[in-house]
Design a protein around this motif. Structure first.
Motif, PDB file in Angstrom:
ATOM      1  N   VAL A 138      -1.660  12.444  -8.868  1.00 55.83           N
ATOM      2  CA  VAL A 138      -0.923  11.180  -8.950  1.00 55.83           C
ATOM      3  C   VAL A 138       0.105  11.077  -7.829  1.00 55.83           C
ATOM      4  CG1 VAL A 138       0.726   9.877 -10.365  1.00 55.83           C
ATOM      5  CG2 VAL A 138      -1.233  10.957 -11.432  1.00 55.83           C
ATOM      6  N   VAL A 139       0.508  12.204  -7.280  1.00 54.13           N
ATOM      7  CA  VAL A 139       1.639  12.273  -6.339  1.00 54.13           C
ATOM      8  C   VAL A 139       1.305  11.559  -5.030  1.00 54.13           C
ATOM      9  CG1 VAL A 139       3.203  13.813  -5.118  1.00 54.13           C
ATOM     10  CG2 VAL A 139       2.258  14.486  -7.341  1.00 54.13           C
ATOM     11  N   PRO A 140       2.071  10.528  -4.640  1.00 60.73           N
ATOM     12  CA  PRO A 140       1.836   9.851  -3.363  1.00 60.73           C
ATOM     13  C   PRO A 140       2.431  10.638  -2.201  1.00 60.73           C
ATOM     14  CG  PRO A 140       3.693   8.840  -4.466  1.00 60.73           C
ATOM     15  CD  PRO A 140       3.158   9.896  -5.405  1.00 60.73           C
ATOM     16  N   LEU A 141       2.008  10.321  -1.005  1.00 62.25           N
ATOM     17  CA  LEU A 141       2.521  10.992   0.187  1.00 62.25           C
ATOM     18  C   LEU A 141       4.040  10.890   0.284  1.00 62.25           C
ATOM     19  CD1 LEU A 141      -0.075   9.847   2.877  1.00 62.25           C
ATOM     20  CD2 LEU A 141       0.296  12.191   2.123  1.00 62.25           C
ATOM     21  N   THR A 190       0.833  -1.198   0.000  1.00 64.03           N
ATOM     22  CA  THR A 190       0.000   0.000   0.000  1.00 64.03           C
ATOM     23  C   THR A 190       0.869   1.250   0.000  1.00 64.03           C
ATOM     24  OG1 THR A 190      -1.707   1.263   1.186  1.00 64.03           O
ATOM     25  CG2 THR A 190      -0.162  -0.003   2.519  1.00 64.03           C
ATOM     26  N   TRP A 191       0.374   2.294  -0.650  1.00 61.35           N
ATOM     27  CA  TRP A 191       1.027   3.603  -0.657  1.00 61.35           C
ATOM     28  C   TRP A 191       0.339   4.567   0.301  1.00 61.35           C
ATOM     29  CZ3 TRP A 191       5.472   4.828  -3.307  1.00 61.35           C
ATOM     30  CH2 TRP A 191       5.904   3.924  -4.272  1.00 61.35           C
ATOM     31  N   GLY A 192      -0.763   4.141   0.890  1.00 62.87           N
ATOM     32  CA  GLY A 192      -1.509   5.056   1.748  1.00 62.87           C
ATOM     33  C   GLY A 192      -2.655   5.706   0.986  1.00 62.87           C
ATOM     34  N   LEU A 193      -2.778   7.014   1.105  1.00 64.23           N
ATOM     35  CA  LEU A 193      -3.914   7.723   0.521  1.00 64.23           C
ATOM     36  C   LEU A 193      -3.895   7.739  -1.002  1.00 64.23           C
ATOM     37  CD1 LEU A 193      -4.151  10.827   2.898  1.00 64.23           C
ATOM     38  CD2 LEU A 193      -5.645   8.829   2.860  1.00 64.23           C
ATOM     39  N   THR A 194      -2.712   7.856  -1.616  1.00 67.69           N
ATOM     40  CA  THR A 194      -2.614   8.027  -3.065  1.00 67.69           C
ATOM     41  C   THR A 194      -1.666   6.994  -3.665  1.00 67.69           C
ATOM     42  OG1 THR A 194      -2.943  10.400  -2.795  1.00 67.69           O
ATOM     43  CG2 THR A 194      -2.116   9.655  -4.922  1.00 67.69           C
TER      44      THR A 194
END
Length: 483
Positions: free
Chosen positions: A384-387, A247-251
């Motif tokens: 698109v940018v992940p945390l 998982t990447w979290g929110l994004t």
């Protein structure tokens, strides 16, 4: 010859304007060219465009009192819209190369201090009230009184404390630091990673992002923060495609089906200016608004003077030309930010990048504002940018704000102790308000025990009294029989 005198000589000796646009913005008079203004406008945009990613990250990652979250796509639209409109307005009305957008630090106050106490509409309503009060302060001439009330070391300490708070948020959001569950039966409140160690590909992306961003800053690369975000987002997209990421979290960093989309203005106008009074006590509302005003007002003053001095635009008295209009527009930007649910908008010190490229007038703002307007249609790309790719920017901004610590006289306890408490309490209690209150109260107490109570401005006495009530609200409510 002083910088102000040099600026006056340069402006006075400037060539005649070649057209109406030149005359309006005083481009030739300020020894600039339209080419320099355009380059400066681009430079400013690319050094502050990270806010289009970070503002939705900070606000979208928080929940209000009722567990509601703001939509990241709508937040991106609101952030770009406010930045575009207010930057152009500053250029036309203030004629300074000074761009505006949602303020980092201020959005953290909204997300982590205000929203948990009320609904998002009520929280943004407080931002609108803050902006209106700033406008009143400017119009009534109380700016000087407020400026003189807060000692300079405390202003610097507030900036440093917010910097540490923002950096801490970055570490937490990325998962580099996590809270130790109470069941662990340990006195250690936080730990490295989720289990005491760093694991997973997303964490590697974050760590590489921090190293890349600070390396770019050390090399003084223009747009270092934005370059870091973009680069690590691309790395994250590749990692997600080739590795098994749980998982990447929110994004999740997946390339969107389309790059351009119609802006979603769903958050515009979603605010309640007086709803907060039905959610928390009047004292709490006053303290929250006071914190917002303090952070916004003094940060703006420092930014305006600093950018104007860098551009050689200060007059012979060292004052900013048209300061009243500039501050009024900045106050209006706070109102616009709250009314759009983008948090309080304020002047950006990154505007100095545009000045470094030659910008000297508000014409550069037309370029910067135009680029923000273009970003309204690029929300699929921006979300698109992940945390883990954006959080390094929070750490980097925290470092930049931390540099103010060098101006504090640490060998003078009456200055150092309030400054230390301001800086330490903010991240340790996860509250900007608590840090400011601790610093104010300590300042008043130390001045009093040293027999120098008369040196404390009456406004600071009043603010400290409010903070004492704020810190002691629980026993006070018990004494009064309130539930």
């Amino acid at each position: 010859m002083s910088d102000a005198q040099k600026a006056t000589d340069r402006q006075g000796a400037g060539p005649s304007a070649v057209n109406g646009l030149d005359r309006f913005f005083r481009v030739s008079e300020r020894r600039s060219t339209f080419g320099r203004e355009i380059r400066g406008g681009f430079a400013t945009f690319f050094t502050m465009a990270y806010i289009l990613v970070l503002n939705p990250l900070v606000l979208g990652g928080a929940k209000d009192k009722f567990g509601e979250q703001l939509d990241p796509v709508q937040l991106t639209t609101a952030t770009a819209l406010v930045a575009a409109v207010m930057t152009v307005l500053m250029g036309v009305g203030g004629n300074l190369p000074l761009a505006l957008a949602a303020g980092l630090g201020l959005n953290a106050v909204v997300a982590f201090q205000i929203a948990p106490l009320m609904s998002w509409d009520d929280a943004m309503g407080l931002i609108v009230l803050e902006g209106l009060l700033i406008c009143v302060l400017v119009v009534t001439g109380l700016r000087e009184a407020v400026m003189h009330a807060i000692p300079q070391p405390l202003k610097q300490a507030i900036s440093v404390g917010i910097g540490l708070f923002i950096a801490f948020i970055g570490f937490v959001d990325a998962g580099f630091v996590s809270r130790v569950p109470d069941a662990a039966n340990t006195t250690v409140p936080v730990q490295l990673g989720g289990t005491g160690t760093l694991t997973g590909w997303p964490m590697l992306v974050f760590c590489l992002g921090v190293l890349l961003t600070v390396a770019l800053l050390a090399r003084k690369v223009r747009g270092a923060i934005l370059v870091g975000i973009v680069t690590m987002t691309l790395v994250a997209i590749v990692v997600d495609a080739v590795a098994d990421v749980r998982t990447w979290g929110l994004t999740t960093p997946e390339w969107p089906d389309r790059l351009v989309a119609t802006p979603d203005f769903g958050l515009i106008g979603e605010f309640s200016p007086f709803g907060a009074f039905g959610q928390v006590s009047v004292v709490t509302v006053v303290l929250l608004v006071f914190t917002l005003i303090l952070s916004d007002f003094f940060d703006t003053m420092g930014t305006v003077v600093g950018v104007s001095a860098e551009a050689g635009l200060l007059d012979e008295r060292g004052e900013v030309p048209g300061l009243g209009r500039v501050l009024l527009i900045d106050g209006a930007a706070a109102v616009a930010g709250g009314a759009s649910s983008a948090s309080s908008a304020t002047s950006y010190i990154e505007s100095a990048a545009g000045v470094g490229e030659g910008a000297r007038t508000g014409f550069a703002n037309l370029v910067t504002g135009g680029l923000f307007a273009l970003a309204l249609f690029l929300t699929p790309l921006l979300t698109v940018v992940p945390l883990q790719a954006a959080a390094p920017a929070l750490v980097a901004v925290g470092f930049l704000m931390m540099t103010q610590v060098k101006h504090i006289e640490w060998d003078r306890y009456e200055i150092a102790v309030p400054a230390f408490l301001t800086i330490a309490v903010m991240p340790f209690t996860y509250s900007i308000t608590n840090g400011i209150g601790a610093g104010f109260v300590a300042h008043v107490v130390i001045k009093t025990v040293l027999g120098r109570a008369r040196e404390v401005h009456w406004l600071l006495w009043g603010a400290s009294a409010l903070f004492l009530v704020y810190f002691a609200i629980d026993p006070i409510e018990q004494l009064l029989g309130a539930e």
